[in-house]
Motif scaffolding. Sequence first.
Motif, PDB file in Angstrom:
ATOM      1  N   SER A   1       0.855  -1.189   0.000  1.00 36.36           N
ATOM      2  CA  SER A   1       0.000   0.000   0.000  1.00 36.36           C
ATOM      3  C   SER A   1       0.889   1.236   0.000  1.00 36.36           C
ATOM      4  CB  SER A   1      -0.912   0.019   1.229  1.00 36.36           C
ATOM      5  OG  SER A   1      -1.776  -1.104   1.231  1.00 36.36           O
ATOM      6  N   LEU A   2       0.719   2.084  -1.003  1.00 38.72           N
ATOM      7  CA  LEU A   2       1.454   3.341  -1.110  1.00 38.72           C
ATOM      8  C   LEU A   2       0.414   4.445  -1.102  1.00 38.72           C
ATOM      9  CD1 LEU A   2       3.811   2.269  -4.049  1.00 38.72           C
ATOM     10  CD2 LEU A   2       4.109   1.825  -1.593  1.00 38.72           C
ATOM     11  N   ILE A   3       0.304   5.158   0.012  1.00 36.55           N
ATOM     12  CA  ILE A   3      -0.848   6.031   0.234  1.00 36.55           C
ATOM     13  C   ILE A   3      -0.398   7.409   0.714  1.00 36.55           C
ATOM     14  CG2 ILE A   3      -2.976   6.315   1.566  1.00 36.55           C
ATOM     15  CD1 ILE A   3      -3.177   3.257   1.699  1.00 36.55           C
ATOM     16  N   ASP A   4      -0.894   8.443   0.047  1.00 35.80           N
ATOM     17  CA  ASP A   4      -0.752   9.847   0.498  1.00 35.80           C
ATOM     18  C   ASP A   4       0.709  10.279   0.647  1.00 35.80           C
ATOM     19  OD1 ASP A   4      -3.493  10.184   0.564  1.00 35.80           O
ATOM     20  OD2 ASP A   4      -3.669   9.605   2.666  1.00 35.80           O
ATOM     21  N   ASN A   5       1.569   9.800  -0.219  1.00 36.03           N
ATOM     22  CA  ASN A   5       2.954  10.261  -0.215  1.00 36.03           C
ATOM     23  C   ASN A   5       3.127  11.440  -1.171  1.00 36.03           C
ATOM     24  OD1 ASN A   5       4.271   7.979   1.430  1.00 36.03           O
ATOM     25  ND2 ASN A   5       3.106   6.860  -0.124  1.00 36.03           N
ATOM     26  N   HIS A   6       4.052  12.335  -0.846  1.00 33.64           N
ATOM     27  CA  HIS A   6       4.399  13.476  -1.693  1.00 33.64           C
ATOM     28  C   HIS A   6       5.807  13.239  -2.237  1.00 33.64           C
ATOM     29  CE1 HIS A   6       1.149  16.445  -0.431  1.00 33.64           C
ATOM     30  NE2 HIS A   6       0.913  15.352   0.288  1.00 33.64           N
ATOM     31  N   ILE A   7       5.927  13.165  -3.550  1.00 29.44           N
ATOM     32  CA  ILE A   7       7.207  12.839  -4.171  1.00 29.44           C
ATOM     33  C   ILE A   7       7.576  13.944  -5.147  1.00 29.44           C
ATOM     34  CG2 ILE A   7       8.465  11.140  -5.534  1.00 29.44           C
ATOM     35  CD1 ILE A   7       6.444   9.036  -4.543  1.00 29.44           C
TER      36      ILE A   7
ATOM     37  N   GLN B   1       0.878  12.333  -4.455  1.00 25.72           N
ATOM     38  CA  GLN B   1       1.155  13.499  -5.286  1.00 25.72           C
ATOM     39  C   GLN B   1       2.593  13.408  -5.772  1.00 25.72           C
ATOM     40  OE1 GLN B   1      -0.117  17.307  -3.726  1.00 25.72           O
ATOM     41  NE2 GLN B   1      -1.634  16.333  -2.394  1.00 25.72           N
ATOM     42  N   VAL B   2       2.748  13.428  -7.113  1.00 27.64           N
ATOM     43  CA  VAL B   2       4.069  13.255  -7.715  1.00 27.64           C
ATOM     44  C   VAL B   2       4.307  14.400  -8.688  1.00 27.64           C
ATOM     45  CG1 VAL B   2       5.590  11.736  -9.014  1.00 27.64           C
ATOM     46  CG2 VAL B   2       3.830  10.749  -7.527  1.00 27.64           C
ATOM     47  N   ARG B   3       5.481  15.026  -8.591  1.00 29.44           N
ATOM     48  CA  ARG B   3       5.820  16.141  -9.472  1.00 29.44           C
ATOM     49  C   ARG B   3       7.269  16.039  -9.922  1.00 29.44           C
ATOM     50  NH1 ARG B   3       4.814  22.001  -7.708  1.00 29.44           N
ATOM     51  NH2 ARG B   3       5.107  22.199  -9.959  1.00 29.44           N
ATOM     52  N   GLU B   4       7.499  16.374 -11.191  1.00 33.49           N
ATOM     53  CA  GLU B   4       8.831  16.620 -11.751  1.00 33.49           C
ATOM     54  C   GLU B   4       9.782  15.442 -11.597  1.00 33.49           C
ATOM     55  OE1 GLU B   4       9.584  20.359  -9.743  1.00 33.49           O
ATOM     56  OE2 GLU B   4       8.917  21.482 -11.499  1.00 33.49           O
ATOM     57  N   THR B   5       9.253  14.217 -11.560  1.00 29.66           N
ATOM     58  CA  THR B   5      10.066  13.030 -11.753  1.00 29.66           C
ATOM     59  C   THR B   5      10.047  12.708 -13.249  1.00 29.66           C
ATOM     60  OG1 THR B   5       8.178  11.564 -11.357  1.00 29.66           O
ATOM     61  CG2 THR B   5       9.485  12.206  -9.444  1.00 29.66           C
ATOM     62  N   ARG B   6      10.501  11.522 -13.643  1.00 30.08           N
ATOM     63  CA  ARG B   6      10.401  11.151 -15.062  1.00 30.08           C
ATOM     64  C   ARG B   6       8.943  10.793 -15.355  1.00 30.08           C
ATOM     65  NH1 ARG B   6      14.463   6.767 -17.053  1.00 30.08           N
ATOM     66  NH2 ARG B   6      13.370   5.541 -15.476  1.00 30.08           N
TER      67      ARG B   6
ATOM     68  N   GLN C   1      -5.518   4.899  -7.666  1.00 34.67           N
ATOM     69  CA  GLN C   1      -6.720   5.700  -7.464  1.00 34.67           C
ATOM     70  C   GLN C   1      -6.390   7.021  -6.771  1.00 34.67           C
ATOM     71  OE1 GLN C   1      -9.862   3.710  -5.365  1.00 34.67           O
ATOM     72  NE2 GLN C   1     -11.323   5.337  -5.718  1.00 34.67           N
ATOM     73  N   GLY C   2      -6.961   8.099  -7.311  1.00 35.96           N
ATOM     74  CA  GLY C   2      -6.913   9.385  -6.640  1.00 35.96           C
ATOM     75  C   GLY C   2      -5.537  10.009  -6.547  1.00 35.96           C
ATOM     76  N   ASN C   3      -4.624   9.656  -7.459  1.00 36.01           N
ATOM     77  CA  ASN C   3      -3.287  10.247  -7.460  1.00 36.01           C
ATOM     78  C   ASN C   3      -3.271  11.513  -8.319  1.00 36.01           C
ATOM     79  OD1 ASN C   3      -1.733   7.927  -6.067  1.00 36.01           O
ATOM     80  ND2 ASN C   3      -2.855   6.885  -7.710  1.00 36.01           N
ATOM     81  N   THR C   4      -2.446  12.474  -7.948  1.00 39.27           N
ATOM     82  CA  THR C   4      -2.271  13.712  -8.704  1.00 39.27           C
ATOM     83  C   THR C   4      -0.845  13.746  -9.229  1.00 39.27           C
ATOM     84  OG1 THR C   4      -3.883  14.869  -7.323  1.00 39.27           O
ATOM     85  CG2 THR C   4      -2.382  16.220  -8.627  1.00 39.27           C
ATOM     86  N   LEU C   5      -0.695  13.877 -10.565  1.00 34.91           N
ATOM     87  CA  LEU C   5       0.589  13.685 -11.232  1.00 34.91           C
ATOM     88  C   LEU C   5       0.835  14.875 -12.150  1.00 34.91           C
ATOM     89  CD1 LEU C   5      -0.425  10.051 -12.124  1.00 34.91           C
ATOM     90  CD2 LEU C   5       1.033  10.695 -10.204  1.00 34.91           C
ATOM     91  N   GLU C   6       1.893  15.662 -11.872  1.00 33.72           N
ATOM     92  CA  GLU C   6       2.071  16.939 -12.557  1.00 33.72           C
ATOM     93  C   GLU C   6       3.497  17.124 -13.050  1.00 33.72           C
ATOM     94  OE1 GLU C   6      -0.969  19.923 -10.328  1.00 33.72           O
ATOM     95  OE2 GLU C   6       0.724  19.225  -9.099  1.00 33.72           O
ATOM     96  N   ASP C   7       3.629  17.783 -14.233  1.00 34.57           N
ATOM     97  CA  ASP C   7       4.923  18.224 -14.759  1.00 34.57           C
ATOM     98  C   ASP C   7       5.885  17.046 -14.917  1.00 34.57           C
ATOM     99  OD1 ASP C   7       4.213  21.102 -14.705  1.00 34.57           O
ATOM    100  OD2 ASP C   7       4.205  20.803 -12.544  1.00 34.57           O
ATOM    101  N   LEU C   8       5.466  16.082 -15.739  1.00 34.28           N
ATOM    102  CA  LEU C   8       6.188  14.827 -15.918  1.00 34.28           C
ATOM    103  C   LEU C   8       6.328  14.505 -17.402  1.00 34.28           C
ATOM    104  CD1 LEU C   8       3.837  13.087 -13.387  1.00 34.28           C
ATOM    105  CD2 LEU C   8       6.232  13.567 -12.867  1.00 34.28           C
TER     106      LEU C   8
ATOM    107  N   ARG D   1      -1.542  16.648 -15.031  1.00 32.66           N
ATOM    108  CA  ARG D   1      -1.470  18.041 -15.505  1.00 32.66           C
ATOM    109  C   ARG D   1      -0.077  18.312 -16.074  1.00 32.66           C
ATOM    110  NH1 ARG D   1      -3.844  19.198 -10.259  1.00 32.66           N
ATOM    111  NH2 ARG D   1      -6.089  19.556 -10.465  1.00 32.66           N
ATOM    112  N   ARG D   2      -0.049  18.959 -17.219  1.00 33.03           N
ATOM    113  CA  ARG D   2       1.193  19.450 -17.824  1.00 33.03           C
ATOM    114  C   ARG D   2       2.227  18.352 -18.015  1.00 33.03           C
ATOM    115  NH1 ARG D   2      -0.403  22.662 -13.820  1.00 33.03           N
ATOM    116  NH2 ARG D   2       1.252  21.855 -12.470  1.00 33.03           N
ATOM    117  N   THR D   3       1.794  17.173 -18.375  1.00 31.95           N
ATOM    118  CA  THR D   3       2.723  16.104 -18.725  1.00 31.95           C
ATOM    119  C   THR D   3       2.898  16.070 -20.243  1.00 31.95           C
ATOM    120  OG1 THR D   3       1.104  14.342 -19.104  1.00 31.95           O
ATOM    121  CG2 THR D   3       1.715  14.790 -16.820  1.00 31.95           C
TER     122      THR D   3
END
Length: 439
Positions: free
Chosen positions: A144-150, A179-184, A198-205, A225-227
Amino acid sequence: MAGNTQRSAGRARKPAIALMLLGLSGSTLAALQPITDLPLQAEGEQQWRLPAGQYQGSFSIDQPMTLTCEPGAVFQAQGEGNGLIIRAPDVRVQGCTFLDWGHDLTAMNAAVFIQPVAQRAQVRSNRMQGQGFGIWVDGTRDVSLIDNHIQGDPSLRSQDRGNGIHLYAVHGAQVIGNQVRETRDGIYIDTSSGNLLQGNTLEDLRYGVHYMFANDNRLLDNVTRRTRTGYALMQSRQLTVIGNRSEQDQNYGILMNYITYSTLRDNFVTDVRDGTTGDTMIAGAEGKALFIYNSLFNRIEGNHFERSAVGIHLTAGSEDNRIAANAFVHNQRQVKYVATRLQEWSADGRGNYWSDYLGWDRSGDGLGDVAYEPNDNVDRLLWLYPQVRLLMNSPGIEMLRWVQRAFPVIKSPGVMDSHPLMEAPVLAPSRNSAQEDAS
């Protein structure tokens, strides 16, 4: 093809782990410390709390336990190896901050590396910022990977960063609310089945979600967003893709490449922009809300595609798909399809909504009385021979369009919606929206 880097890393996986388990010499291995060397405070059976402080080096958890970090507890790996390796079942890690772990992608350096023995691991509400992978899950079950900010490092080229969350040969994972931002890539799923995102937010990737050879997975209520591609669904079957959003992505909102027997429903894609083709799977990235490439026997229903350069593009034998009850709204070009076979895009007497449909509904049943046909022979000519665009507004092109309208017998096969909808269907609310309303 894209994904080769990850597969190469996967092939290197076993030697790297074997070295780790054997305890052979090496700077990264020598620095590995058991978590019990830290000043843990007991809170109950197998329950431990880590006080605030800077903890330098790489650490491992080798027994079942729950590790809760107090605010200000920071793992600082000093640019080498993994921040934390979980190599025991039934481990839970929550509330920790991980910084500056290694960036060797071949060695799969990650803030948190979950080994095959670590079944039922839980990684919850942690913060991670670094250049390598955020969380790597390697050949295990029921994590289970839940509510992490990366957060990745935008100073590096996209291809030199690790993925935010990487699943390899994983079954039964729940990846929720991260929530994941600016990784690959935001979330990369390779050769893994039976997982829920489910319910993940993924930006600038590069890619928000990237499936490769991953069957029977569920993708629900995520946002990209903005991938450079929102949802890259590749070489997989039996995917359930429901309630996701793509906002201001580039090249593709949803890309289906060799996808079969899958369901896409109630997804919302808007404002996909023209981009470059240098980092995409297939040439010709003209800002497509939905691109279907060599994909068969899928159900594409109840989706909303709007304000993009192309609403939907089918090519390379993408036939025998059920496409109905979707809305195509104010796209610069609604449909791009070059084929030798007629495609009927309606089911059970109901088609799709097209914002540029000019027909009428005399019976008042909500269906247009005239079929919608988005493309003609001139469109086909322009797609096959792009240089003809120089003559787009010439008398010759206008004459060809007039001849086709006057003598429809010369029409080539294309897309037809025999029962176009007069109003756009209302999307079902996402599960996240429903939960917010209830609270």
